[in-house]
Motif scaffolding. Structure first.
Motif, mmCIF file in Angstrom:
data_model
loop_
_atom_site.group_PDB
_atom_site.id
_atom_site.type_symbol
_atom_site.label_atom_id
_atom_site.label_comp_id
_atom_site.label_asym_id
_atom_site.label_seq_id
_atom_site.Cartn_x
_atom_site.Cartn_y
_atom_site.Cartn_z
ATOM 1 N N LEU A 1 49.722 49.435 52.903
ATOM 2 C CA LEU A 1 48.843 48.423 52.315
ATOM 3 C C LEU A 1 49.540 47.717 51.167
ATOM 4 O O LEU A 1 50.262 48.336 50.381
ATOM 5 N N GLN A 2 49.293 46.407 51.063
ATOM 6 C CA GLN A 2 49.824 45.571 49.984
ATOM 7 C C GLN A 2 48.669 44.884 49.272
ATOM 8 O O GLN A 2 47.813 44.268 49.915
ATOM 9 N N GLU A 3 48.639 44.980 47.942
ATOM 10 C CA GLU A 3 47.634 44.284 47.126
ATOM 11 C C GLU A 3 48.349 43.422 46.106
ATOM 12 O O GLU A 3 49.205 43.900 45.372
ATOM 13 N N ASN A 4 48.002 42.136 46.065
ATOM 14 C CA ASN A 4 48.703 41.175 45.218
ATOM 15 C C ASN A 4 47.684 40.202 44.628
ATOM 16 O O ASN A 4 46.958 39.547 45.380
ATOM 17 N N GLY A 5 47.597 40.148 43.304
ATOM 18 C CA GLY A 5 46.643 39.253 42.651
ATOM 19 C C GLY A 5 47.353 38.191 41.843
ATOM 20 O O GLY A 5 48.479 38.377 41.392
ATOM 21 N N GLY A 6 46.669 37.050 41.643
ATOM 22 C CA GLY A 6 47.285 35.961 40.893
ATOM 23 C C GLY A 6 46.305 35.233 40.001
ATOM 24 O O GLY A 6 45.137 35.056 40.350
ATOM 25 N N GLY A 7 46.806 34.804 38.831
ATOM 26 C CA GLY A 7 45.972 34.048 37.903
ATOM 27 C C GLY A 7 44.993 34.935 37.160
ATOM 28 O O GLY A 7 44.968 36.154 37.322
ATOM 29 N N VAL A 8 44.158 34.311 36.345
ATOM 30 C CA VAL A 8 43.190 35.047 35.537
ATOM 31 C C VAL A 8 41.878 34.274 35.480
ATOM 32 O O VAL A 8 41.865 33.080 35.173
ATOM 33 N N ILE A 9 40.791 34.934 35.804
ATOM 34 C CA ILE A 9 39.448 34.440 35.498
ATOM 35 C C ILE A 9 38.688 35.612 34.895
ATOM 36 O O ILE A 9 38.329 36.558 35.602
ATOM 37 N N GLY A 10 38.498 35.563 33.605
ATOM 38 C CA GLY A 10 37.796 36.647 32.930
ATOM 39 C C GLY A 10 38.529 37.960 33.052
ATOM 40 O O GLY A 10 39.709 38.069 32.718
ATOM 41 N N LEU A 11 37.841 38.972 33.575
ATOM 42 C CA LEU A 11 38.390 40.320 33.669
ATOM 43 C C LEU A 11 39.058 40.595 35.015
ATOM 44 O O LEU A 11 39.300 41.752 35.363
ATOM 45 N N GLU A 12 39.357 39.554 35.781
ATOM 46 C CA GLU A 12 40.032 39.757 37.054
ATOM 47 C C GLU A 12 40.926 38.563 37.357
ATOM 48 O O GLU A 12 40.999 37.599 36.590
ATOM 49 N N GLU A 13 41.615 38.641 38.483
ATOM 50 C CA GLU A 13 42.506 37.562 38.881
ATOM 51 C C GLU A 13 41.697 36.403 39.471
ATOM 52 O O GLU A 13 40.510 36.526 39.756
ATOM 53 N N ALA A 14 42.385 35.281 39.669
ATOM 54 C CA ALA A 14 41.741 34.109 40.259
ATOM 55 C C ALA A 14 41.749 34.164 41.775
ATOM 56 O O ALA A 14 40.886 33.584 42.436
#
Length: 417
Positions: free
Chosen positions: A393-406
């Protein structure tokens, strides 16, 4: 997933400070490496490319980034004339979004062979700190909204939100998330440090990693503080790099030699999700993306043999283990602290060294994750090989909106051979 999609070939450059290499040179290296890995002599069958870069504007190229980087490859006959190049940008998730675009084109039946590319240069030898403000992925149109949001979060946990020069704003937002988790669930700085130390030890065995030295938990804790509770050794470094993946349909795969088919990796499930200003007790957008990916793959968290998760800071490994369902809510600290995510543990995570050791060349990061999982599933990872790995499994997040990624992407891969 209908219309099965496979990674036929994949390549990433080492993550380094490459002041002597241009974007075009890094693009060429990644692309030709993927062709070679796929056993292809040319890219004549490629229907199109999905190209990602986030900060190329810093170096003067504001638009049409992939189109410009591929000019020499087209001129040299290495990339087909008239093949379209779609430019992708999704912050730190850009590489995974490029994979998603290329995969969806095959799933739709519009192509049999597509290309995903991510390239980034983050090190400016003339002034290494000048690029840092460009990392800010918060809302530039209404900055007071996110500033008030973080201030309220800080007040709730008794830790003022206080950005400072010499670091990216992202480190301060991750620090707030870590402190919130510590207050709500009792996780500790020592557990975060254990994740970082484990990943530095993994990275020491990875020839593509930017940081190739082992660290102990005590050494991680003693390193320079960046944004409490995060020390420098808990945070991803700035580096340059590129990655490319050739994706193909089952029809195209069947036409390849046996040795090539045996190394193919199936993209069994793909989930994307978008961020919002969530409440502290709400699951992150990555949970939503993971649920989609699991459902499409016909898998559950118990089926996963290893994972690469987006540890821009080491705290993220604790949290994403919860969001991916590897442990229960609030249990990430104990799960990581007990060694469950080490090679030899119940579910190895970030065998590459993770972003904190392997490096974080933003647009290439998702492709570097895919590369690590591909070589693990092929049994080609050498001293950091997870025995009998079949599903990843691969998990990849990007950016910021509040307390999580965009935006976030979760992919499930399976060994095809």
């Amino acid at each position: 997933m209908t219309n099965a999609v496979y990674i036929l070939g994949i390549h990433t450059t080492p993550v380094r400070r490459w002041p002597e290499k241009s974007f075009k040179e890094l693009t060429r290296e990644a692309y030709l490496g993927a062709l070679a890995d796929a056993g292809l002599e040319s890219g004549r069958d490629i229907a199109g490319a999905w190209f990602g870069s986030v900060l190329m504007h810093y170096w003067g190229q504001a638009a049409l980034r992939g189109n410009i980087c591929f000019i020499p490859l087209v001129r040299d006959g290495l990339f087909p004339d008239r093949a379209p190049i779609v430019n992708v940008e999704g912050g730190c998730a850009t590489g995974s979004l490029a994979i998603a675009g290329a995969a969806k084109e095959i799933r739709a039946g519009d192509a049999d062979l597509t290309l995903a590319v991510g390239v980034e240069k983050l090190y400016d030898p003339a002034d290494p700190g000048r690029i840092l403000p460009h990392f800010d992925a918060n809302d530039a149109f209404d900055p007071q909204e996110w500033q008030d949001h973080y201030a309220a979060t800080g007040a709730a946990i008794g830790q003022p939100f206080a950005p400072a020069p010499g670091r990216t704003i992202n480190m301060d937002t991750y620090a707030m998330q870590a402190l919130l988790h510590m207050k709500r669930h009792g996780s500790t700085a020592e557990q975060i440090a254990a994740a970082a130390a484990k990943n530095h030890c993994n990275g020491a065995k990875n020839p593509r990693a930017q940081y190739r030295f082992a660290m102990t938990t005590d050494e991680v804790l003693a390193d320079r503080m960046v944004s409490a509770p995060l020390t420098r050794a808990m945070c991803a470094p700035i580096g340059d790099g590129a990655g490319a993946a050739l994706l193909c349909s089952e029809r195209y795969l069947r036409a390849q030699p046996t040795a090539v088919r045996a190394r193919a990796i199936r993209i069994a499930g793909l989930g994307l999700s978008g961020g919002k200003y969530r409440e502290p007790e709400e699951p992150s957008l990555t949970r939503h993306a993971a649920e989609i990916a699991y459902a499409r793959a016909g898998r559950t968290p118990r089926d996963i043999d290893l994972a690469e998760v987006h540890d821009a800071t080491a705290f993220c490994e604790l949290y994403q283990c919860e969001m991916m369902g590897f442990c229960g809510p609030g249990e990430g600290g104990d799960f990581v602290g007990a060694g469950e995510t080490a090679i030899g543990g119940s579910l190895p995570v970030n065998t590459s060294g993770g972003l904190v050791s392997k490096g974080h060349p933003i647009a290439a990061t998702g492709l570097s994750m895919a590369h690590e999982l591909a070589i693990q599933l092929r049994g080609e990872a050498g001293g950091r090989q997870v025995p009998d790995a079949a599903i990843a499994l691969q998990e990849n997040g990007g950016g910021v909106i509040g307390l999580e990624e965009a935006v976030a992407a979760v992919l499930v891969y399976e060994r095809a051979g």
